[in-house]
Design a protein around this motif. Structure first.
Motif, PDB file in Angstrom:
ATOM      1  N   LEU A 184       0.825  -1.204   0.000  1.00 46.19           N
ATOM      2  CA  LEU A 184       0.000   0.000   0.000  1.00 46.19           C
ATOM      3  C   LEU A 184       0.861   1.257   0.000  1.00 46.19           C
ATOM      4  O   LEU A 184       2.051   1.218   0.300  1.00 46.19           O
ATOM      5  CB  LEU A 184      -0.910   0.014   1.234  1.00 46.19           C
ATOM      6  N   GLY A 185       0.224   2.385  -0.333  1.00 52.30           N
ATOM      7  CA  GLY A 185       0.858   3.669  -0.119  1.00 52.30           C
ATOM      8  C   GLY A 185       0.826   4.000   1.363  1.00 52.30           C
ATOM      9  O   GLY A 185       0.412   3.180   2.197  1.00 52.30           O
ATOM     10  N   SER A 186       1.254   5.178   1.734  1.00 51.33           N
ATOM     11  CA  SER A 186       1.266   5.580   3.140  1.00 51.33           C
ATOM     12  C   SER A 186      -0.120   5.400   3.764  1.00 51.33           C
ATOM     13  O   SER A 186      -1.138   5.773   3.169  1.00 51.33           O
ATOM     14  CB  SER A 186       1.688   7.045   3.260  1.00 51.33           C
ATOM     15  N   ILE A 187      -0.146   4.833   4.969  1.00 47.64           N
ATOM     16  CA  ILE A 187      -1.407   4.652   5.684  1.00 47.64           C
ATOM     17  C   ILE A 187      -1.801   5.987   6.317  1.00 47.64           C
ATOM     18  O   ILE A 187      -1.046   6.563   7.098  1.00 47.64           O
ATOM     19  CB  ILE A 187      -1.293   3.562   6.758  1.00 47.64           C
ATOM     20  N   LEU A 188      -2.988   6.463   5.978  1.00 43.24           N
ATOM     21  CA  LEU A 188      -3.446   7.763   6.451  1.00 43.24           C
ATOM     22  C   LEU A 188      -4.369   7.655   7.657  1.00 43.24           C
ATOM     23  O   LEU A 188      -4.397   8.552   8.491  1.00 43.24           O
ATOM     24  CB  LEU A 188      -4.156   8.511   5.318  1.00 43.24           C
ATOM     25  N   ASP A 189      -5.131   6.565   7.740  1.00 38.17           N
ATOM     26  CA  ASP A 189      -6.027   6.411   8.886  1.00 38.17           C
ATOM     27  C   ASP A 189      -6.432   4.955   9.029  1.00 38.17           C
ATOM     28  O   ASP A 189      -6.388   4.181   8.052  1.00 38.17           O
ATOM     29  CB  ASP A 189      -7.277   7.283   8.727  1.00 38.17           C
ATOM     30  N   VAL A 190      -6.803   4.580  10.241  1.00 36.49           N
ATOM     31  CA  VAL A 190      -7.361   3.255  10.531  1.00 36.49           C
ATOM     32  C   VAL A 190      -8.523   3.439  11.492  1.00 36.49           C
ATOM     33  O   VAL A 190      -8.531   4.366  12.303  1.00 36.49           O
ATOM     34  CB  VAL A 190      -6.314   2.291  11.146  1.00 36.49           C
ATOM     35  N   GLU A 191      -9.501   2.558  11.389  1.00 37.23           N
ATOM     36  CA  GLU A 191     -10.684   2.645  12.251  1.00 37.23           C
ATOM     37  C   GLU A 191     -11.281   1.267  12.438  1.00 37.23           C
ATOM     38  O   GLU A 191     -11.530   0.551  11.455  1.00 37.23           O
ATOM     39  CB  GLU A 191     -11.715   3.589  11.623  1.00 37.23           C
ATOM     40  N   PHE A 192     -11.484   0.869  13.692  1.00 33.44           N
ATOM     41  CA  PHE A 192     -12.134  -0.404  13.986  1.00 33.44           C
ATOM     42  C   PHE A 192     -13.633  -0.302  13.717  1.00 33.44           C
ATOM     43  O   PHE A 192     -14.234   0.764  13.893  1.00 33.44           O
ATOM     44  CB  PHE A 192     -11.914  -0.799  15.449  1.00 33.44           C
ATOM     45  N   THR A 193     -14.235  -1.420  13.297  1.00 34.25           N
ATOM     46  CA  THR A 193     -15.687  -1.487  13.232  1.00 34.25           C
ATOM     47  C   THR A 193     -16.222  -1.641  14.649  1.00 34.25           C
ATOM     48  O   THR A 193     -15.463  -1.820  15.611  1.00 34.25           O
ATOM     49  CB  THR A 193     -16.156  -2.653  12.355  1.00 34.25           C
ATOM     50  N   MET A 194     -17.539  -1.599  14.779  1.00 35.33           N
ATOM     51  CA  MET A 194     -18.148  -1.570  16.105  1.00 35.33           C
ATOM     52  C   MET A 194     -17.836  -2.816  16.925  1.00 35.33           C
ATOM     53  O   MET A 194     -17.598  -2.744  18.132  1.00 35.33           O
ATOM     54  CB  MET A 194     -19.658  -1.391  15.977  1.00 35.33           C
ATOM     55  N   ASN A 195     -17.788  -3.981  16.286  1.00 42.85           N
ATOM     56  CA  ASN A 195     -17.540  -5.223  17.026  1.00 42.85           C
ATOM     57  C   ASN A 195     -16.054  -5.497  17.240  1.00 42.85           C
ATOM     58  O   ASN A 195     -15.686  -6.433  17.933  1.00 42.85           O
ATOM     59  CB  ASN A 195     -18.190  -6.408  16.315  1.00 42.85           C
ATOM     60  N   GLY A 196     -15.176  -4.684  16.647  1.00 44.12           N
ATOM     61  CA  GLY A 196     -13.741  -4.848  16.829  1.00 44.12           C
ATOM     62  C   GLY A 196     -13.132  -6.016  16.069  1.00 44.12           C
ATOM     63  O   GLY A 196     -11.935  -6.271  16.191  1.00 44.12           O
TER      64      GLY A 196
END
Length: 425
Positions: free
Chosen positions: A257-269
């Motif tokens: 991938l290119g540079s990682i800009l953001d990450v976010e878990f879904t509600m159940n993790g």
């Protein structure tokens, strides 16, 4: 590291060597050009002392273990006055009683969920360069952390009558890109261009752990159900799941991938969403990927087919959807269940991104979505209709991040490219 190499250069007399090491450990350098290592290099052969470092999971000889045990690690080096500067107090003792009552009574605070912030409540000045991220503490909700391009993290006691800037943390050797409070008391984790993520006990003013990588780290996120786990994403496109208890990587998520800009878990993790830079390839594939946390595999990499980079992704607090801030100057909305479809009939427009790392966030009940903007304004949207509820002109330069207060729903913090932080209510 040169100092440590010199300490190993004379091995004829162990006692003499030990005496030489002691004063040199006190001079251990934390400069960006030669950042501290989590482990000491192998003392053999001497010619490779500068390049050999222990790799987690690799075989460690008895000689290496003995040498590691005899040397104080960077984590236990006494803190210098330049690493932690206490200028105020993180206690809520100096906060007006009406604010303290609101902070400690979530039920009462939630009566005003429909109010829209419109009045300037606090101006927080202290950073000398752009502020990349801000985050409220959920356990000590009078405290706000900010991460700056000036290599510092500031902890703000927002409603203090005395000094609002409670302390300044200088543990990073380069620009700080992200900061997050833990659910466990005064602990906080940050990451930056010095290729590290750092766990700090703010109450004690101590850096307790350093997690080192071979890439600049741009984003971090605690697991929603286990604060011992956190994700980190960096400039080489690598995403790692770390365990604070062991200080080691649990899983690696790599896909060129290119540079990682953001990450976010879904509600159940059980899944998480990543956004990466696709500006260099002009190919939309991999711009947004949904990952299976346990199996370390992408569940979908065809989520967002438009050739725009998305500097921010945020899940809704209750609905099975997430939004992505797009460099196309709008916020797109997607489902968090397979096939993770883009909603083609709804988007949040009118604000500008223009290549800035503009972030967005939902409020407590998820009925409002706020976004920064390249024109220095805060845009508040109705989640259901996607209409603009209010535009607040906050800064002369780009507004990079916004954060709804975790207890008082009518309070929102914002930060700018010019280094200033404003709180509205």
């Amino acid at each position: 590291m040169d100092l440590l190499c010199d300490a190993y250069s004379n091995s004829s007399d162990e006692d003499e060597e030990e005496e030489k090491e002691k004063p040199k450990r006190q001079k251990f350098s934390h400069s960006f050009s030669n950042p501290p290592k989590p482990y000491l290099p192998s003392p053999s052969p001497p010619s490779n002392l500068h390049t050999q470092a222990l790799i987690p999971g690799s075989y460690v000889s008895k000689r290496q273990r003995a040498s590691m045990a005899s040397i104080t690690t960077p984590h236990s080096v006494p803190l210098s006055s330049s690493s932690f500067t206490l200028s105020g107090s993180i206690s809520d003792a100096d906060i007006p009683h009406n604010i303290v009552a609101l902070l400690k009574s979530k039920a009462n605070g939630h009566k005003n969920l429909n109010l829209v912030p419109d009045k300037l409540s606090a101006t927080l000045s202290g950073h000398t360069r752009a502020v990349n991220a801000i985050h409220w503490s959920s356990t000590h909700a009078h405290l706000l952390a900010s991460a700056g391009m000036d290599n510092t993290i500031c902890i703000w006691n927002v409603w203090s009558r005395d000094k609002k800037k409670a302390c300044v943390l200088n543990f990073h050797n380069a620009a700080v890109k992200d900061v997050k409070w833990s659910q466990q008391g005064h602990f906080m984790i940050s990451c930056g261009y010095d290729c590290t993520s750092r766990l700090v006990d703010v109450e004690k003013g101590m850096e307790t752990q350093v997690f080192r990588e071979d890439q600049m780290v741009g984003v971090i996120k605690f697991h929603p159900d286990n604060s011992n786990l956190f994700l980190s994403g960096g400039s080489k496109g690598h995403i790692k799941l770390w365990d604070i208890r062991t200080g080691k990587v649990v899983h690696n998520y790599n896909r060129n991938l290119g540079s990682i800009l953001d990450v976010e878990f879904t509600m159940n993790g059980k899944q998480f969403i990543s956004s990466s830079d696709v500006s260099g390839s002009n190919i939309s594939e991999n711009s947004i990927i949904v990952w299976d946390v346990a199996r370390q595999v992408p569940l979908s990499n065809q989520v967002y087919v438009e050739a725009y980079t998305c500097p921010c992704v945020r899940r809704h607090p209750f609905d099975p959807v997430f939004v992505a801030q797009s460099n196309g100057n709008y916020i797109a909305i997607f489902g968090t269940t397979s096939p993770y479809r883009l909603n083609k009939y709804k988007r949040y427009e009118n604000h500008g991104v223009s290549g800035f790392p503009i972030k967005c966030n939902f409020n407590l009940d998820g009925k409002k979505l706020a976004s920064g903007s390249s024109d220095g304004s805060i845009y508040l949207y109705d989640y259901q209709s996607s209409k603009v509820l209010k535009k607040i002109k906050a800064f002369d330069q780009a507004c990079l991040d916004i954060a709804f207060h975790p207890v008082m729903p009518n309070v929102i913090a914002s930060c700018s490219w010019d280094g200033s932080i404003l709180v509205f209510e």
